[in-house]
Design an enzyme around this catalytic site. Structure first.
Site, PDB file in Angstrom:
ATOM      1  N   GLY A 102      79.556  33.138 -18.276  1.00 14.33           N
ATOM      2  CA  GLY A 102      80.651  34.090 -18.226  1.00 14.33           C
ATOM      3  C   GLY A 102      81.974  33.414 -17.941  1.00 14.33           C
ATOM      4  O   GLY A 102      82.035  32.216 -17.672  1.00 14.33           O
ATOM      5  N   CYS A 103      83.017  34.169 -18.004  1.00 15.96           N
ATOM      6  CA  CYS A 103      84.350  33.649 -17.743  1.00 15.96           C
ATOM      7  C   CYS A 103      84.464  33.174 -16.308  1.00 15.96           C
ATOM      8  O   CYS A 103      84.106  33.884 -15.373  1.00 15.96           O
ATOM      9  CB  CYS A 103      85.391  34.720 -18.026  1.00 15.96           C
ATOM     10  SG  CYS A 103      85.551  35.105 -19.760  1.00 15.96           S
ATOM     11  N   SER A 104      84.930  31.970 -16.139  1.00 14.66           N
ATOM     12  CA  SER A 104      85.140  31.357 -14.821  1.00 14.66           C
ATOM     13  C   SER A 104      83.879  31.332 -13.975  1.00 14.66           C
ATOM     14  O   SER A 104      83.942  31.324 -12.755  1.00 14.66           O
ATOM     15  CB  SER A 104      86.260  32.087 -14.064  1.00 14.66           C
ATOM     16  OG  SER A 104      87.441  32.097 -14.812  1.00 14.66           O
TER      17      SER A 104
END
Length: 98
Positions: A2-4
């Site tokens: 996932g993002c970050s």
């Protein structure tokens, strides 16, 4: 992925527990996570290239497959640079036939 999902979180002088750290403590040999927010389409292309490389090349290491998959991104220097590998450099081998 996932993002970050691989970005470290700090609270003063100390690093807070992270998702990738929990997987490593739970026994996973390696985790791929992203250091910053990425676009959906590019990270999908990255994941497809990573899985294709791991499934078609016998004995390939995860960091090597990750490095080759970076070029599949349209923004290779922005989105392609976000995924990192935490843990040991695991290798993928073809399963033995029964």
């Amino acid at each position: 992925m996932g993002c970050s999902s691989g970005a470290p979180a700090f609270a003063g002088e100390f690093e807070l527990p992270t998702m990738h750290g929990s997987y490593l403590l739970g026994g996973s040999p390696a985790v791929i996570a992203t250091l910053w927010d990425v676009t959906d389409g590019d990270i999908d292309r990255f994941c497809a290239a990573l899985l294709e490389r791991c499934s078609t090349h016998d004995g390939v290491s995860l960091p090597c497959a990750l490095a080759h998959a970076r070029s599949a991104c349209k923004m290779a220097h922005l989105v392609g640079a976000a995924p990192v590998c935490y843990g040991i450099p695991a290798r993928f081998y073809e399963a033995a036939q029964c």
